[in-house]
Every structure is written in C-alpha cells, then in structure tokens.
Design a protein around this motif. Structure first.
Motif, PDB file in Angstrom:
ATOM      1  N   HIS A 188       0.826  -1.214   0.000  1.00 32.51           N
ATOM      2  CA  HIS A 188       0.000   0.000   0.000  1.00 32.51           C
ATOM      3  C   HIS A 188       0.860   1.264   0.000  1.00 32.51           C
ATOM      4  CE1 HIS A 188       0.515   0.995   4.299  1.00 32.51           C
ATOM      5  NE2 HIS A 188       0.551  -0.316   4.470  1.00 32.51           N
ATOM      6  N   THR A 189       2.019   1.241   0.653  1.00 32.21           N
ATOM      7  CA  THR A 189       2.913   2.397   0.676  1.00 32.21           C
ATOM      8  C   THR A 189       3.541   2.617  -0.698  1.00 32.21           C
ATOM      9  OG1 THR A 189       3.412   1.966   2.994  1.00 32.21           O
ATOM     10  CG2 THR A 189       4.916   3.427   1.821  1.00 32.21           C
ATOM     11  N   ALA A 190       4.001   1.553  -1.322  1.00 30.16           N
ATOM     12  CA  ALA A 190       4.615   1.661  -2.655  1.00 30.16           C
ATOM     13  C   ALA A 190       3.607   2.176  -3.677  1.00 30.16           C
ATOM     14  CB  ALA A 190       5.175   0.307  -3.081  1.00 30.16           C
ATOM     15  N   LEU A 191       2.383   1.665  -3.622  1.00 27.85           N
ATOM     16  CA  LEU A 191       1.356   2.123  -4.564  1.00 27.85           C
ATOM     17  C   LEU A 191       0.976   3.575  -4.292  1.00 27.85           C
ATOM     18  CD1 LEU A 191      -0.979  -1.008  -4.757  1.00 27.85           C
ATOM     19  CD2 LEU A 191       0.822  -0.326  -6.340  1.00 27.85           C
ATOM     20  N   GLN A 192       0.885   3.939  -3.034  1.00 34.25           N
ATOM     21  CA  GLN A 192       0.541   5.306  -2.660  1.00 34.25           C
ATOM     22  C   GLN A 192       1.606   6.288  -3.153  1.00 34.25           C
ATOM     23  OE1 GLN A 192       0.398   6.088   1.595  1.00 34.25           O
ATOM     24  NE2 GLN A 192      -1.634   7.011   1.307  1.00 34.25           N
ATOM     25  N   GLN A 193       2.874   5.916  -3.073  1.00 40.28           N
ATOM     26  CA  GLN A 193       3.958   6.780  -3.571  1.00 40.28           C
ATOM     27  C   GLN A 193       3.799   7.065  -5.055  1.00 40.28           C
ATOM     28  OE1 GLN A 193       7.706   4.879  -2.712  1.00 40.28           O
ATOM     29  NE2 GLN A 193       7.992   6.080  -0.855  1.00 40.28           N
ATOM     30  N   GLN A 194       3.271   6.115  -5.798  1.00 39.19           N
ATOM     31  CA  GLN A 194       3.114   6.278  -7.250  1.00 39.19           C
ATOM     32  C   GLN A 194       1.737   6.808  -7.631  1.00 39.19           C
ATOM     33  OE1 GLN A 194       5.601   6.239  -9.240  1.00 39.19           O
ATOM     34  NE2 GLN A 194       6.952   5.549  -7.603  1.00 39.19           N
ATOM     35  N   GLY A 195       0.891   7.066  -6.656  1.00 37.74           N
ATOM     36  CA  GLY A 195      -0.442   7.600  -6.933  1.00 37.74           C
ATOM     37  C   GLY A 195      -1.386   6.563  -7.522  1.00 37.74           C
ATOM     38  N   ILE A 196      -1.135   5.320  -7.280  1.00 40.85           N
ATOM     39  CA  ILE A 196      -1.979   4.239  -7.799  1.00 40.85           C
ATOM     40  C   ILE A 196      -3.047   3.924  -6.756  1.00 40.85           C
ATOM     41  CG2 ILE A 196      -2.046   1.841  -8.580  1.00 40.85           C
ATOM     42  CD1 ILE A 196       0.938   2.211  -9.398  1.00 40.85           C
ATOM     43  N   THR A 197      -4.309   4.160  -7.130  1.00 43.99           N
ATOM     44  CA  THR A 197      -5.405   3.924  -6.193  1.00 43.99           C
ATOM     45  C   THR A 197      -6.244   2.709  -6.570  1.00 43.99           C
ATOM     46  OG1 THR A 197      -6.802   5.472  -7.423  1.00 43.99           O
ATOM     47  CG2 THR A 197      -5.558   6.353  -5.541  1.00 43.99           C
ATOM     48  N   THR A 198      -6.250   2.357  -7.851  1.00 46.49           N
ATOM     49  CA  THR A 198      -6.971   1.163  -8.292  1.00 46.49           C
ATOM     50  C   THR A 198      -6.075   0.371  -9.232  1.00 46.49           C
ATOM     51  OG1 THR A 198      -7.966   2.309 -10.176  1.00 46.49           O
ATOM     52  CG2 THR A 198      -9.249   2.262  -8.135  1.00 46.49           C
ATOM     53  N   LEU A 199      -6.235  -0.928  -9.210  1.00 49.01           N
ATOM     54  CA  LEU A 199      -5.450  -1.778 -10.102  1.00 49.01           C
ATOM     55  C   LEU A 199      -6.272  -2.990 -10.502  1.00 49.01           C
ATOM     56  CD1 LEU A 199      -4.151  -4.382  -8.209  1.00 49.01           C
ATOM     57  CD2 LEU A 199      -3.087  -2.377  -7.213  1.00 49.01           C
ATOM     58  N   GLN A 200      -5.844  -3.626 -11.590  1.00 43.77           N
ATOM     59  CA  GLN A 200      -6.534  -4.805 -12.088  1.00 43.77           C
ATOM     60  C   GLN A 200      -5.806  -6.086 -11.707  1.00 43.77           C
ATOM     61  OE1 GLN A 200      -6.758  -3.968 -16.313  1.00 43.77           O
ATOM     62  NE2 GLN A 200      -8.926  -3.487 -16.095  1.00 43.77           N
ATOM     63  N   GLN A 201      -4.503  -6.024 -11.683  1.00 40.74           N
ATOM     64  CA  GLN A 201      -3.709  -7.224 -11.423  1.00 40.74           C
ATOM     65  C   GLN A 201      -2.433  -6.818 -10.696  1.00 40.74           C
ATOM     66  OE1 GLN A 201      -3.070  -9.744 -14.868  1.00 40.74           O
ATOM     67  NE2 GLN A 201      -1.112 -10.400 -14.090  1.00 40.74           N
ATOM     68  N   LEU A 202      -1.989  -7.697  -9.821  1.00 43.16           N
ATOM     69  CA  LEU A 202      -0.774  -7.451  -9.076  1.00 43.16           C
ATOM     70  C   LEU A 202       0.018  -8.746  -9.009  1.00 43.16           C
ATOM     71  CD1 LEU A 202       0.905  -5.589  -7.116  1.00 43.16           C
ATOM     72  CD2 LEU A 202      -0.400  -6.692  -5.284  1.00 43.16           C
ATOM     73  N   ARG A 203       1.320  -8.651  -9.297  1.00 43.85           N
ATOM     74  CA  ARG A 203       2.205  -9.815  -9.203  1.00 43.85           C
ATOM     75  C   ARG A 203       3.545  -9.362  -8.673  1.00 43.85           C
ATOM     76  NH1 ARG A 203       3.041 -13.599 -13.682  1.00 43.85           N
ATOM     77  NH2 ARG A 203       4.465 -12.003 -14.295  1.00 43.85           N
ATOM     78  N   TRP A 204       4.344 -10.314  -8.322  1.00 44.47           N
ATOM     79  CA  TRP A 204       5.687 -10.082  -7.824  1.00 44.47           C
ATOM     80  C   TRP A 204       6.632 -10.654  -8.869  1.00 44.47           C
ATOM     81  CZ3 TRP A 204       6.385 -10.936  -1.969  1.00 44.47           C
ATOM     82  CH2 TRP A 204       7.640 -10.533  -1.563  1.00 44.47           C
ATOM     83  N   VAL A 205       7.529  -9.834  -9.406  1.00 45.42           N
ATOM     84  CA  VAL A 205       8.477 -10.303 -10.412  1.00 45.42           C
ATOM     85  C   VAL A 205       9.884  -9.853 -10.042  1.00 45.42           C
ATOM     86  CG1 VAL A 205       6.773 -10.333 -12.295  1.00 45.42           C
ATOM     87  CG2 VAL A 205       8.159  -8.302 -11.930  1.00 45.42           C
ATOM     88  N   ILE A 259      13.426  -8.598 -11.860  1.00 46.35           N
ATOM     89  CA  ILE A 259      14.054  -8.120 -13.100  1.00 46.35           C
ATOM     90  C   ILE A 259      15.489  -7.756 -12.769  1.00 46.35           C
ATOM     91  CG2 ILE A 259      14.005  -6.410 -14.951  1.00 46.35           C
ATOM     92  CD1 ILE A 259      10.994  -6.110 -14.402  1.00 46.35           C
ATOM     93  N   ASP A 260      16.412  -8.380 -13.452  1.00 49.26           N
ATOM     94  CA  ASP A 260      17.846  -8.152 -13.228  1.00 49.26           C
ATOM     95  C   ASP A 260      18.216  -8.278 -11.754  1.00 49.26           C
ATOM     96  OD1 ASP A 260      18.157  -7.677 -15.970  1.00 49.26           O
ATOM     97  OD2 ASP A 260      17.785  -5.534 -15.727  1.00 49.26           O
ATOM     98  N   GLY A 261      17.624  -9.247 -11.086  1.00 45.19           N
ATOM     99  CA  GLY A 261      17.956  -9.533  -9.694  1.00 45.19           C
ATOM    100  C   GLY A 261      17.247  -8.679  -8.661  1.00 45.19           C
ATOM    101  N   ALA A 262      16.462  -7.703  -9.082  1.00 48.48           N
ATOM    102  CA  ALA A 262      15.737  -6.838  -8.142  1.00 48.48           C
ATOM    103  C   ALA A 262      14.252  -7.190  -8.140  1.00 48.48           C
ATOM    104  CB  ALA A 262      15.923  -5.369  -8.524  1.00 48.48           C
ATOM    105  N   SER A 263      13.621  -7.091  -6.983  1.00 44.60           N
ATOM    106  CA  SER A 263      12.207  -7.435  -6.837  1.00 44.60           C
ATOM    107  C   SER A 263      11.313  -6.222  -7.099  1.00 44.60           C
ATOM    108  CB  SER A 263      11.927  -7.940  -5.423  1.00 44.60           C
ATOM    109  OG  SER A 263      12.592  -9.142  -5.197  1.00 44.60           O
ATOM    110  N   TYR A 264      10.245  -6.470  -7.855  1.00 42.12           N
ATOM    111  CA  TYR A 264       9.286  -5.422  -8.211  1.00 42.12           C
ATOM    112  C   TYR A 264       7.868  -5.930  -8.024  1.00 42.12           C
ATOM    113  CZ  TYR A 264      13.159  -3.033 -10.481  1.00 42.12           C
ATOM    114  OH  TYR A 264      14.347  -2.401 -10.720  1.00 42.12           O
ATOM    115  N   TYR A 265       6.976  -4.987  -7.714  1.00 40.51           N
ATOM    116  CA  TYR A 265       5.552  -5.246  -7.826  1.00 40.51           C
ATOM    117  C   TYR A 265       5.194  -4.950  -9.273  1.00 40.51           C
ATOM    118  CZ  TYR A 265       5.403  -4.744  -2.704  1.00 40.51           C
ATOM    119  OH  TYR A 265       5.602  -4.872  -1.356  1.00 40.51           O
TER     120      TYR A 265
END
Length: 147
Positions: A29-46, A48-54
């Motif tokens: 919720h903090t990461a999404l709030q920082q980016q101004g994302i209030t609604t989403l359709q899908q969320l996954r954990w991936v 990329i180049d050894g770093a973790s991302y939502y």
C-alpha cells in the motif's frame, strides 16, 4: 507435419521469483501510494535483473514495475521484463537484441492461436533471425519464430 518443424523453447515456463520479505521492503500500500496508484486490475511479484518489483496492471496501460525497496518506478520496465523473458525462453543470454516491438493485434507472424495480447516481439541478432513473442502480464511465451 506442422509439429515436426515446431521450434522448442529452452524453457517452457518463466522462472518463479524467489519471494523473501524483510523489514527494508515497502509494504504494498505504501509503494502504490507513492506512485499515486489507487486502483489496479492485477498485481504480481516479479524479479528483473535480480531486483524485486511489484508488477501492477492499471486499466488501459502496460504493467508498471514498482521497486519493492524504495517504491520507484522502473523506467521502460515492461520492455525490460519482455527482454528478460525472451532470453529465458530462448536460453540465449549472449545474442544482441535488435528490437523490442509491442504487438497489439494478431498478424501473419503472430497468429490468433497464440492467444496473448498485448505482447512483445523481441528480435535477436542471430543467424536464424529468431524472434520471441512474450506476454509480460502473465510471464508466458507466445511463440518463437525464425527464418
């Protein structure tokens, strides 16, 4: 006979991300709030180049990649993830990638049977002219095409 000449990927599935949580990681919720994302359709954990991302799918946009530690967006994240998936499925970590092209509709090279849209066509600089089609929201291989 069509299956006799079918290209075989080096890997049929994407690598599963190593999921590990520690206190240095931002809550979702903090990461999404920082980016101004209030609604989403899908969320996954991936990874990329050894770093973790939502991997966050917001309606009408390509997936966004929000770093789990600092909440920063990964520039060109979807194309970077497409490159990584293409290399994985092809099993080729050394050939140069000549183009990463978004595919919005089926065509003569990427037919309806592949099912995944939107997708990316990742072209490699190889003698066989290999192109790998990947679907980043599901980390799936569409198809492989060569000359």
């Amino acid at each position: 006979m069509a299956h006799f000449f079918r290209l075989q990927p080096a890997h049929r599935t994407a690598p599963a991300p190593h999921i590990e949580w520690d206190s240095s990681q931002l809550p979702l919720h903090t990461a999404l709030q920082q980016q101004g994302i209030t609604t989403l359709q899908q969320l996954r954990w991936v990874v990329i180049d050894g770093a973790s991302y939502y991997q966050v799918q917001v309606a009408g946009t390509p997936p966004l990649y929000v770093h789990r530690s600092d909440g920063a967006l990964l520039p060109d994240g979807d194309q970077r993830y497409a490159r990584q998936l293409a290399r994985h499925f092809l099993g080729d970590s050394s050939s140069a990638i000549t183009a990463v092209t978004p595919i919005e509709r089926f065509n003569q090279h990427y037919k309806f049977i592949n099912r995944f849209l939107p997708a990316y066509r990742v072209a490699f600089d190889r003698p066989d002219g290999m192109a790998v089609y990947v679907h980043t929201p599901s980390s799936r291989l569409g198809t492989l095409n060569d000359h």
